[in-house]
Design a protein around this motif. Structure first.
Motif: not given
Length: 150
Positions: A32-48, A82-88
């Motif tokens: 959860x912490x790593x997901x929150x950091x990525x969401x907070x920082x606007x990382x575009x490579x993931x979709x939760x 989008x198949x280029x993303x990593x899904x969480x």
């Protein structure tokens, strides 16, 4: 007289084997912490993805997550992803396997996937906020409630 060790009854793997195993675990899971950091920082490579029912999603979900119940996942319902993303994927917590079922279905359909350990339970234990309603919401701009100690 030395006590018998329950821990050492099965010897630890060698360092190289342990490193390989731990790397493999990190390829399949996130927290959860790593997901929150990525969401907070606007990382575009993931979709939760919230894999629970739409009603549970509306009651409270990870800000930024989309609702896609695992029971509805198929080629048609995932066609727009989008198949280029990593899904969480996540669900309620360790007593729920909806995130595992969702990750399995997405991977079977050709998507890159990681499962968020502990689901919404661990998300809340870490002090992260929830979004409510049918819109994803956003974690961008929210300061962490606590600092990660790991």
């Amino acid at each position: 007289m030395s006590a018998t060790s329950q821990v050492l009854a099965f010897p630890a793997a060698g360092p190289a084997d342990t490193a390989s195993f731990m790397l493999a675990k990190l390829a399949y899971h996130t927290d959860a912490w790593d997901v929150a950091e990525d969401l907070r920082n606007g990382v575009s490579g993931i979709v939760v993805i919230d894999t629970r029912s739409e009603a549970l999603y509306a009651a409270g979900h990870v800000p930024g997550a989309i609702s896609l119940p695992h029971r509805l996942m198929d080629a048609s319902s995932t066609a727009q992803l989008d198949r280029s993303k990593t899904y969480i994927t996540y669900c309620d917590g360790i007593g729920c396997n909806g995130s595992t079922k969702g990750a399995y279905k997405l991977a079977s359909l050709g998507f890159s996937v990681k499962e968020m350990l502990g689901g919404l339970d661990f998300w809340q234990r870490d002090g992260h906020p929830l979004a409510t309603g049918t819109e994803p919401g956003s974690l961008s701009g929210h300061a962490p409630a606590i600092e990660c100690g790991c």
